[in-house]
Design a protein around this motif. Sequence first.
Motif, short mmCIF file in Angstrom:
data_model
loop_
_atom_site.label_atom_id
_atom_site.label_comp_id
_atom_site.label_asym_id
_atom_site.label_seq_id
_atom_site.Cartn_x
_atom_site.Cartn_y
_atom_site.Cartn_z
N GLY A 72 1.02 -1.08 0.16
CA GLY A 72 -0.15 -0.09 0.11
C GLY A 72 0.81 1.08 0.02
O GLY A 72 2.02 1.19 0.32
N ALA A 73 0.27 2.43 -0.50
CA ALA A 73 0.99 3.79 -0.38
C ALA A 73 1.27 4.21 0.78
O ALA A 73 1.99 5.27 1.12
CB ALA A 73 0.10 4.56 -1.33
N THR A 74 0.11 3.92 1.89
CA THR A 74 0.33 4.48 3.06
C THR A 74 0.65 3.75 4.37
O THR A 74 0.22 3.74 5.29
CB THR A 74 -1.06 5.11 3.51
OG1 THR A 74 -2.03 3.99 3.40
CG2 THR A 74 -1.62 5.93 2.27
N GLU A 127 -1.44 6.49 11.03
CA GLU A 127 -1.47 8.06 11.27
C GLU A 127 -2.79 8.71 11.05
O GLU A 127 -3.19 9.63 11.52
CB GLU A 127 -0.55 8.58 10.03
CG GLU A 127 0.98 8.45 10.23
CD GLU A 127 1.81 9.36 9.31
OE1 GLU A 127 1.52 10.33 9.01
OE2 GLU A 127 2.65 8.60 9.10
N THR A 128 -3.73 8.04 10.00
CA THR A 128 -4.99 8.64 9.62
C THR A 128 -6.24 7.89 10.25
O THR A 128 -7.24 8.34 10.33
CB THR A 128 -5.33 8.89 8.41
OG1 THR A 128 -5.24 7.65 7.58
CG2 THR A 128 -4.08 9.78 7.61
N VAL A 159 2.71 9.40 4.59
CA VAL A 159 1.40 8.86 4.33
C VAL A 159 0.42 10.18 3.66
O VAL A 159 -0.35 9.82 2.83
CB VAL A 159 0.77 8.59 5.80
CG1 VAL A 159 -0.75 8.22 5.52
CG2 VAL A 159 1.38 7.26 6.22
N LEU A 160 0.31 11.23 4.15
CA LEU A 160 -0.37 12.17 3.72
C LEU A 160 0.23 12.63 2.43
O LEU A 160 -0.69 13.11 1.52
CB LEU A 160 -0.02 13.48 4.47
CG LEU A 160 -0.76 13.20 5.93
CD1 LEU A 160 -0.67 14.48 6.86
CD2 LEU A 160 -2.66 12.73 5.78
N GLN A 176 0.76 21.06 3.40
CA GLN A 176 -0.08 20.24 4.30
C GLN A 176 0.43 19.04 4.90
O GLN A 176 0.21 19.02 6.13
CB GLN A 176 -1.35 20.01 3.12
CG GLN A 176 -2.13 21.24 2.95
CD GLN A 176 -3.00 20.67 1.89
OE1 GLN A 176 -2.84 19.53 0.95
NE2 GLN A 176 -4.25 21.69 1.65
N ALA A 177 1.26 18.12 4.28
CA ALA A 177 1.79 17.15 4.91
C ALA A 177 2.79 17.74 6.15
O ALA A 177 3.24 16.62 6.86
CB ALA A 177 2.59 16.19 4.08
N SER A 178 3.20 18.63 6.10
CA SER A 178 4.23 19.27 7.18
C SER A 178 3.32 20.23 8.34
O SER A 178 3.93 20.41 9.26
CB SER A 178 5.28 20.30 6.57
OG SER A 178 6.01 19.84 5.44
#
Length: 387
Positions: A101-103, A153-154, A335-336, A345-347
């Motif tokens: 998976g990507a995340t 994370e999410t 992940v983001l 945004q990811a930061s």
Amino acid sequence: MNSSAVQSEPRVYLDHAASAPLNPRAAEVMLRHASRIGNPAALHGSGRAARALLEDAREQLAEAVGAHPTEVVFTSGGSEADSIALHAGVQRPAHRSVLIGATEHPAVATARLRMPGVDVLRCDRDGLCDLEDLERRLSASTAMVSLMSVNNETGTVQPLSRVAELAHSHSAWLHTDAVQALGHTPLDFADSGADLMSLSGHKVGAPVGIGALLVRRDLELAPWGLGGGQERDIRSGTQPVVLAAAFAAAAQDAVEHLDREHARLKELRQHLVERVRSTITGCFVNGSDEVSPAITNVTFDQTRADDVLLLLDQAGIDCSTGAACRAGVHQPSDVLLAMGRTLEQASASIRFSMGPQTTLAEVDRLCDELPDVVSRARTAHASSQQD
């Protein structure tokens, strides 16, 4: 609430996804057996007693997660369980590729950098695996698909049943990192469709240093390292009997209270999200509609996540910017970024994760602090942009 006013108050711990406080039942088991002697591989009386406790723990954990006792391979934690599974996948005879998976957690994500034939699947903006992409890329050479049950994370919950169907239609194994699922969402190995499942003890209140890889009985995995093959000829080393017993006790306790705890955490999460949205402009919650109630990931625009985290820390509130395995590494969330967020945004995203000890009063204390914290973080960010 002013930060200086909370210095004498107990800290608010909202980082359960990194490590949970010790479960009382696990603590009781550890105290009861702390002085136990005997290697579980030994044939004398003390060894046999240790072996009995180990196998009782194996049966107890198996029952808690819908597995057969012979499918439980004890490990040092979730990361080692992931590593064993990934290595087994790339070593399958006549198979050449592994899809992840990507995340994924770093224990799986870094496989693309260190193992041959590992490719990353796409995901959507909610972090859900792109099933069309998976279907296109599966082939007879695919050894395994590895996809998290619940994102660390999410909190996004993946459609494992459908992924299992697609993987098995090409004779590929399905491995899932279910570390964040245990104790927070329904989990049944037999019904999940997964062939391998990683679990970690300290996420559900067991001590650090114990985990498990669930392995279907009909699977043959290559040995992980050298030694006596104590755990199903897959993992070697003297088993940590007391840690295994504590893990089993914590897992059983979490599963027994799952329905009530899931509902309670869902209400707390909804309360947190509603208060944040109503008091802070320029923020949004990351994740899918189907999400673990224990995890809330929020992006606060025009901030640096480290600033928010440190200001909350000064106010006596513990949270995180992402996976604990990346603690101290100041970089945007992979992940983001995979979910299509911008670098900024990811930061600028913070994870709040709750557990059995989390109260409404603690969530309210966080929500009271956040408007001032975010305002100060935005001021600091704006100042840094001008320098």
